[in-house]
Design an enzyme around this catalytic site. Structure first.
Site, PDB file in Angstrom:
ATOM      1  N   LYS A   1     -82.861  22.146  53.233  1.00 11.67           N
ATOM      2  CA  LYS A   1     -81.978  23.283  53.520  1.00 11.67           C
ATOM      3  C   LYS A   1     -80.827  22.956  54.472  1.00 11.67           C
ATOM      4  O   LYS A   1     -80.216  23.838  55.079  1.00 11.67           O
ATOM      5  CB  LYS A   1     -82.752  24.510  54.068  1.00 11.67           C
ATOM      6  CG  LYS A   1     -83.995  24.882  53.330  1.00 11.67           C
ATOM      7  CD  LYS A   1     -83.871  24.800  51.841  1.00 11.67           C
ATOM      8  CE  LYS A   1     -83.040  25.871  51.221  1.00 11.67           C
ATOM      9  NZ  LYS A   1     -82.926  25.649  49.750  1.00 11.67           N
TER      10      LYS A   1
ATOM     11  N   SER B   1     -82.776  29.686  55.990  1.00 10.84           N
ATOM     12  CA  SER B   1     -82.596  29.293  54.589  1.00 10.84           C
ATOM     13  C   SER B   1     -83.949  28.874  53.977  1.00 10.84           C
ATOM     14  O   SER B   1     -84.284  29.242  52.852  1.00 10.84           O
ATOM     15  CB  SER B   1     -81.589  28.139  54.530  1.00 10.84           C
ATOM     16  OG  SER B   1     -81.402  27.706  53.216  1.00 10.84           O
TER      17      SER B   1
ATOM     18  N   HIS C   1     -86.042  13.342  51.559  1.00  8.85           N
ATOM     19  CA  HIS C   1     -86.325  14.179  52.728  1.00  8.85           C
ATOM     20  C   HIS C   1     -87.280  13.443  53.685  1.00  8.85           C
ATOM     21  O   HIS C   1     -87.777  14.047  54.633  1.00  8.85           O
ATOM     22  CB  HIS C   1     -86.990  15.499  52.314  1.00  8.85           C
ATOM     23  CG  HIS C   1     -86.071  16.470  51.624  1.00  8.85           C
ATOM     24  ND1 HIS C   1     -84.776  16.679  52.019  1.00  8.85           N
ATOM     25  CD2 HIS C   1     -86.286  17.316  50.572  1.00  8.85           C
ATOM     26  CE1 HIS C   1     -84.218  17.599  51.235  1.00  8.85           C
ATOM     27  NE2 HIS C   1     -85.115  17.992  50.352  1.00  8.85           N
TER      28      HIS C   1
HETATM   29  P1  A3P Z   1     -78.343  29.130  52.480  1.00  9.48           P
HETATM   30  O1  A3P Z   1     -79.745  29.418  52.049  1.00  9.48           O
HETATM   31  O2  A3P Z   1     -78.141  29.340  53.955  1.00  9.48           O
HETATM   32  O3  A3P Z   1     -77.322  29.853  51.673  1.00  9.48           O
HETATM   33  P2  A3P Z   1     -80.392  22.194  50.453  1.00  9.48           P
HETATM   34  O4  A3P Z   1     -79.550  21.753  49.304  1.00  9.48           O
HETATM   35  O5  A3P Z   1     -80.544  21.149  51.524  1.00  9.48           O
HETATM   36  O6  A3P Z   1     -81.692  22.756  49.995  1.00  9.48           O
HETATM   37  O7  A3P Z   1     -79.611  23.376  51.208  1.00  9.48           O
HETATM   38  C1  A3P Z   1     -79.409  24.626  50.593  1.00  9.48           C
HETATM   39  C2  A3P Z   1     -78.459  25.406  51.459  1.00  9.48           C
HETATM   40  O8  A3P Z   1     -77.127  24.852  51.301  1.00  9.48           O
HETATM   41  C3  A3P Z   1     -78.367  26.877  51.034  1.00  9.48           C
HETATM   42  O9  A3P Z   1     -78.067  27.577  52.250  1.00  9.48           O
HETATM   43  C4  A3P Z   1     -77.164  26.843  50.091  1.00  9.48           C
HETATM   44  O10 A3P Z   1     -76.559  28.080  49.894  1.00  9.48           O
HETATM   45  C5  A3P Z   1     -76.255  25.884  50.880  1.00  9.48           C
HETATM   46  N1  A3P Z   1     -75.181  25.311  50.053  1.00  9.48           N
HETATM   47  C6  A3P Z   1     -75.285  24.576  48.927  1.00  9.48           C
HETATM   48  N2  A3P Z   1     -74.057  24.297  48.429  1.00  9.48           N
HETATM   49  C7  A3P Z   1     -73.162  24.856  49.271  1.00  9.48           C
HETATM   50  C8  A3P Z   1     -71.727  24.934  49.299  1.00  9.48           C
HETATM   51  N3  A3P Z   1     -70.974  24.400  48.348  1.00  9.48           N
HETATM   52  N4  A3P Z   1     -71.141  25.616  50.318  1.00  9.48           N
HETATM   53  C9  A3P Z   1     -71.891  26.193  51.297  1.00  9.48           C
HETATM   54  N5  A3P Z   1     -73.253  26.154  51.326  1.00  9.48           N
HETATM   55  C10 A3P Z   1     -73.879  25.493  50.320  1.00  9.48           C
END
Ligand code: A3P
Length: 312
Positions: free
Chosen positions: A50, A136, A106
């Site tokens: 996240k 998140s 991870h």
């Molecule tokens: P949120 O749940 O706060 O919206 P991961 O890929 O490490 O699992 O992280 C997911 C988080 O990154 C989510 O956060 C997702 O919305 C955010 N995310 C992914 N792509 C993004 C982008 N282009 N711009 C902003 N946030 C992004």
């Protein structure tokens, strides 16, 4: 075997004291990750869940394609940047003939560091405000059926601070990897906040680190295709390809808010104070200073990200 064939939704694999969802991890796949023969040409994206992992997968894919979205719109992220420790990655990587290979993980540094020793693989470490990570992750637990019950938010917060959530302690993860920035010149540390405040600059930083300099139009194309709105609609990234019984899309989206500071909508002031005190004690001795709360209007905000400390 496709990513969705292996259910094991209720299985937890304990590995070196860390719990991993058995849906995607087995003891064998975790062991294999620690013996992985990295090539010097590999690009490794590392993060605590996240923190912006998928976003960085997209940035690397688009940078390597010089802003052409074809690959990112036709191949799921887990097939073009597989998670090293997940059970399907060996097959994906064996079948892959592309150079450089893009791999995601991870795993914490204390487990994967020895495997990487001596390798010139380029490592990109992505971190994010732990309070936003926690919020998140909490929402993600509600849609992803391969995690144990999230429980109440206060319970979840305690598990995060104790380091007992899946994938282990955020503190150990961040301290372990960022402590390598001084000695590993093949490691780039970049924050979610930096990507959010200045995506254009972040893409240029990544492309220069990958020795793949882009002309302005190519950078602009990367920015366009890895914006939150483009990625939200791209089914190769937004996990809507994953069947409903594994991710319940009626309970929320993977691409949820994509904002800095969403923790303020969940934390009480008391929880915030408690979090800050635990953060302070657990991060003692960490030489890196983190900036999470920059405002967009501040001049040169991106330049300050990894150098100046502000309020958590
Ligand atoms: P949120 O749940 O706060 O919206 P991961 O890929 O490490 O699992 O992280 C997911 C988080 O990154 C989510 O956060 C997702 O919305 C955010 N995310 C992914 N792509 C993004 C982008 N282009 N711009 C902003 N946030 C992004």
């Amino acid at each position: 075997m496709s990513r969705s064939d292996m259910a094991r939704l209720d299985v937890i694999e304990m590995f070196h004291g860390i719990s991993f969802p058995g849906h995607l991890h087995t003891q064998d796949s975790l062991q294999l990750a620690l013996k992985f023969p990295f090539k010097d040409t590999d690009i490794l994206i590392v993060s605590y869940p996240k923190s912006g992992t998928t976003w960085m997968q997209e940035i690397v894919t688009l940078t390597s394609s010089r802003g052409d979205p074809h690959l990112s719109q036709t191949v799921p992220n887990w097939a073009r940047a597989p998670w090293l420790e997940q059970y399907y990655s060996a097959a994906v990587l064996e079948a892959s003939s592309t150079t450089p290979r893009v791999i995601t993980t991870h795993l914490p540094h204390h487990l994967l560091g020895p495997t990487l020793r001596g390798s010139k693989a380029k490592v990109i470490y992505v971190s994010r405000n732990p309070k936003d990570v926690l919020v998140s992750f909490y929402h993600f637990h509600k849609i992803a059926n391969f995690f144990p019950e999230a429980g109440s938010f206060p319970e979840f917060l305690n598990r995060f601070l104790e380091g007992t959530l899946p994938f282990g302690s955020w503190f150990d993860h961040v301290k372990g990897w960022t402590s390598q920035t001084a000695t590993m010149n093949n490691l780039l540390h970049i924050t979610y906040e930096e990507m959010s405040l200045d995506l254009h600059g972040a893409i240029k930083r990544v492309s220069s680190f990958l020795q793949c300099p882009l002309v302005e139009d190519e950078v602009n194309n990367c920015v366009k295709h890895c914006s939150f709105s483009s990625m939200k609609d791209n089914k190769m990234i937004n996990y809507t390809l994953v069947p409903e019984e594994i991710m319940d899309h009626s309970k929320g989206s993977f691409m949820r808010t994509g904002k800095i500071g969403d923790w303020k909508n969940m934390f009480t002031e008391e929880q915030n104070q408690y979090f800050k005190s635990v953060f302070k004690s657990k991060m003692q001795g960490c030489t890196l200073e983190f900036v999470w709360e920059q405002e967009k209007e501040e001049p040169h905000a991106n330049e300050q990200i990894s150098r100046k400390n502000t309020e958590l």
